[in-house]
Design a protein around this motif. Structure first.
Motif, PDB file in Angstrom:
ATOM      1  N   ASP A 281       0.773  -1.131   0.008  1.00 29.42           N
ATOM      2  CA  ASP A 281      -0.091  -0.056  -0.011  1.00 29.42           C
ATOM      3  C   ASP A 281       0.904   1.289   0.184  1.00 29.42           C
ATOM      4  O   ASP A 281       0.527   2.263  -0.603  1.00 29.42           O
ATOM      5  CB  ASP A 281      -0.916  -0.101   1.131  1.00 29.42           C
ATOM      6  N   VAL A 282       2.001   1.359   0.734  1.00 25.64           N
ATOM      7  CA  VAL A 282       2.860   2.531   0.775  1.00 25.64           C
ATOM      8  C   VAL A 282       3.431   2.836  -0.699  1.00 25.64           C
ATOM      9  O   VAL A 282       3.284   3.987  -1.201  1.00 25.64           O
ATOM     10  CB  VAL A 282       3.857   2.207   1.862  1.00 25.64           C
ATOM     11  N   ALA A 283       4.075   1.901  -1.249  1.00 26.75           N
ATOM     12  CA  ALA A 283       4.255   2.001  -2.767  1.00 26.75           C
ATOM     13  C   ALA A 283       3.078   2.488  -3.598  1.00 26.75           C
ATOM     14  O   ALA A 283       3.292   3.563  -4.492  1.00 26.75           O
ATOM     15  CB  ALA A 283       5.066   0.823  -3.079  1.00 26.75           C
ATOM     16  N   GLU A 284       2.080   2.143  -3.409  1.00 28.65           N
ATOM     17  CA  GLU A 284       0.968   2.487  -4.180  1.00 28.65           C
ATOM     18  C   GLU A 284       0.587   4.119  -4.046  1.00 28.65           C
ATOM     19  O   GLU A 284       0.491   5.007  -4.793  1.00 28.65           O
ATOM     20  CB  GLU A 284      -0.465   1.792  -3.925  1.00 28.65           C
ATOM     21  N   VAL A 285       0.801   4.286  -2.819  1.00 21.28           N
ATOM     22  CA  VAL A 285       0.440   5.861  -2.368  1.00 21.28           C
ATOM     23  C   VAL A 285       1.763   6.714  -2.835  1.00 21.28           C
ATOM     24  O   VAL A 285       1.323   7.690  -3.540  1.00 21.28           O
ATOM     25  CB  VAL A 285       0.249   5.759  -0.579  1.00 21.28           C
ATOM     26  N   LEU A 290       0.443   4.613  -9.672  1.00 18.33           N
ATOM     27  CA  LEU A 290       1.033   4.087 -10.576  1.00 18.33           C
ATOM     28  C   LEU A 290       1.102   2.607 -10.549  1.00 18.33           C
ATOM     29  O   LEU A 290       0.904   1.666 -11.432  1.00 18.33           O
ATOM     30  CB  LEU A 290       2.236   4.835 -11.125  1.00 18.33           C
ATOM     31  N   TYR A 291       1.715   2.221  -9.302  1.00 17.71           N
ATOM     32  CA  TYR A 291       2.133   1.005  -9.079  1.00 17.71           C
ATOM     33  C   TYR A 291       0.992   0.531  -7.887  1.00 17.71           C
ATOM     34  O   TYR A 291       0.969   1.277  -6.854  1.00 17.71           O
ATOM     35  CB  TYR A 291       3.633   0.647  -8.415  1.00 17.71           C
ATOM     36  N   PRO A 323       1.637  10.982  -1.930  1.00 17.54           N
ATOM     37  CA  PRO A 323       2.196  10.713  -3.236  1.00 17.54           C
ATOM     38  C   PRO A 323       3.513  11.633  -3.322  1.00 17.54           C
ATOM     39  O   PRO A 323       3.623  12.863  -2.627  1.00 17.54           O
ATOM     40  CB  PRO A 323       1.176  11.157  -4.010  1.00 17.54           C
ATOM     41  N   LEU A 324       4.354  11.184  -4.171  1.00 23.35           N
ATOM     42  CA  LEU A 324       5.801  12.076  -4.190  1.00 23.35           C
ATOM     43  C   LEU A 324       5.475  12.954  -5.340  1.00 23.35           C
ATOM     44  O   LEU A 324       4.447  12.945  -6.330  1.00 23.35           O
ATOM     45  CB  LEU A 324       6.759  11.014  -4.900  1.00 23.35           C
TER      46      LEU A 324
END
Length: 365
Positions: A281-285, A290-291, A323-324
């Motif tokens: 979930d962290v990478a999604e956020v 996108l991922y 989000p970055l």
């Protein structure tokens, strides 16, 4: 023998943990006492049961396989495969990852040794009332919810300074050594994956690592006993992971993991000594969607017990996730998620049962 896993064997810590989970019966003991018994509380609602007939038709669909040696050495084709795997699947298997076979096999042996201990010995490491570390089952928040057909030992393994060693089985002298070796090697693989994800998300190669602060590992050791009616139960209910990424060591001989891909449940066939990696979930956020973290579950087996070990890579509790800036474009890719302190998101997920992608919906704007 009373199969209830109680809280009387472990002294509670005063410090607040990440969450809590209600004590439940040991499935291993249920099967040991009566191998044909499937209590009502484990029988899934009809719409949630595994459909073994329809899943056969998807047997030819296989998740991507990434050669970590090529990826680490900058192979452009492998980086492209990696990017597509993260975008379109959210899951991939890695080979040539550099972790020695002996380290992997020692880790599997340590888990097997724990679950072979007498029940009274395992009960010494029962989850305290205020934490999800220890022996039991996670995400149990009510007496009414359906239970998973599995027993779990969940430990925070890195950094060593945050370990709760009272929950580590002292009856197994090689247990700590095996986890130390495996966790160290998994960290190296994690840093390589983070480096490539960082570049794909518009940062320098150390971007994700730095963003995590004191990066942590939490390790969930799973034991799935045999089940006389595997079509009625689930080893683990559908969910996505509250991690940045998760690295899973599967049983080499038994297929149990399934992922949701294009509305179908796809079995993830084991590749000996490979590691399954999934987006959390962290990478999604961070990637602004996108991922995507993908729903996955585990099914059971009528003839053989199965074990696996999932290593969750997570940020420091105080890190704010969102989000970055490099992944946000007001016109084409508007911000989809709000910012939140990671520990608040983690506690939110642990206060609720596993429920598909419901947890990430909580983070969306």
């Amino acid at each position: 023998m009373d199969p209830e896993v109680g809280n009387g064997c472990v002294q509670e810590d005063e410090e607040l943990g990440w969450g809590k989970s209600l004590p439940v019966p040991s499935v291993q003991e249920i099967v040991r006492n009566d191998s044909l018994c499937v209590p009502e509380r484990y029988i899934q609602e009809r719409q949630n049961r595994p459909d073994y007939h329809s899943e056969v038709s998807y047997a030819s669909s296989e998740i991507p396989v990434i050669n970590m040696s090529l990826l680490a050495n900058g192979d452009k084709d492998e980086l492209r495969k990696f990017d597509i795997a993260c975008k379109e699947w959210g899951f991939f298997q890695i080979t040539n990852h550099g972790i020695a076979e002996t380290v992997i096999h020692n880790m599997k042996d340590a888990i097997a040794a724990f679950f072979q201990l007498p029940f009274d010995e395992k009960k010494k490491y029962t989850m305290p009332a205020n934490d999800v570390q220890g022996y039991g089952q996670g995400y149990v928040v009510s007496e009414q919810q359906k239970l998973d057909w599995s027993d779990v030992l969940f430990l925070v393994t890195l950094p060593p300074s945050v370990r709760n060693l009272k929950l580590w089985p002292v009856a197994l002298p090689v247990f700590k050594e095996s986890i130390d070796q495996y966790s160290t090697e998994i960290r190296k693989v994690t840093e390589e994956i983070f480096a490539k994800l960082s570049l794909l998300m518009g940062m320098d190669k150390d971007g994700l690592k730095m963003l995590h602060g004191e990066m942590k590992q939490a390790t969930r050791m799973n034991y799935y006993p045999t089940c006389s009616r595997p079509e009625l139960v689930l080893g683990v209910s559908p969910h996505s992971d509250a991690s940045t990424i998760t690295l899973l060591l599967q049983d080499d001989k038994i297929t149990g993991l399934q992922i949701k891909h294009k509305d179908s449940w796809i079995p993830v066939k084991p590749i000996p000594d490979a590691i399954v990696v999934n987006i959390g979930d962290v990478a999604e956020v961070l990637s602004n969607g996108l991922y995507k973290s993908v729903e996955h579950r585990a099914v059971t087996n009528e003839k053989k017990a199965r074990m696996s070990v999932a290593t969750f890579v997570i940020p420091s509790e105080e890190v704010e996730i969102g989000p970055l800036e490099s992944m946000v474009d007001d016109k084409q890719f508007p911000r989809m998620y709000r910012n939140m302190k990671y520990v608040d998101y983690l506690r939110h997920t642990l206060e609720r049962k596993m429920d598909g992608k419901a947890h990430t919906e909580y983070l969306k704007l």
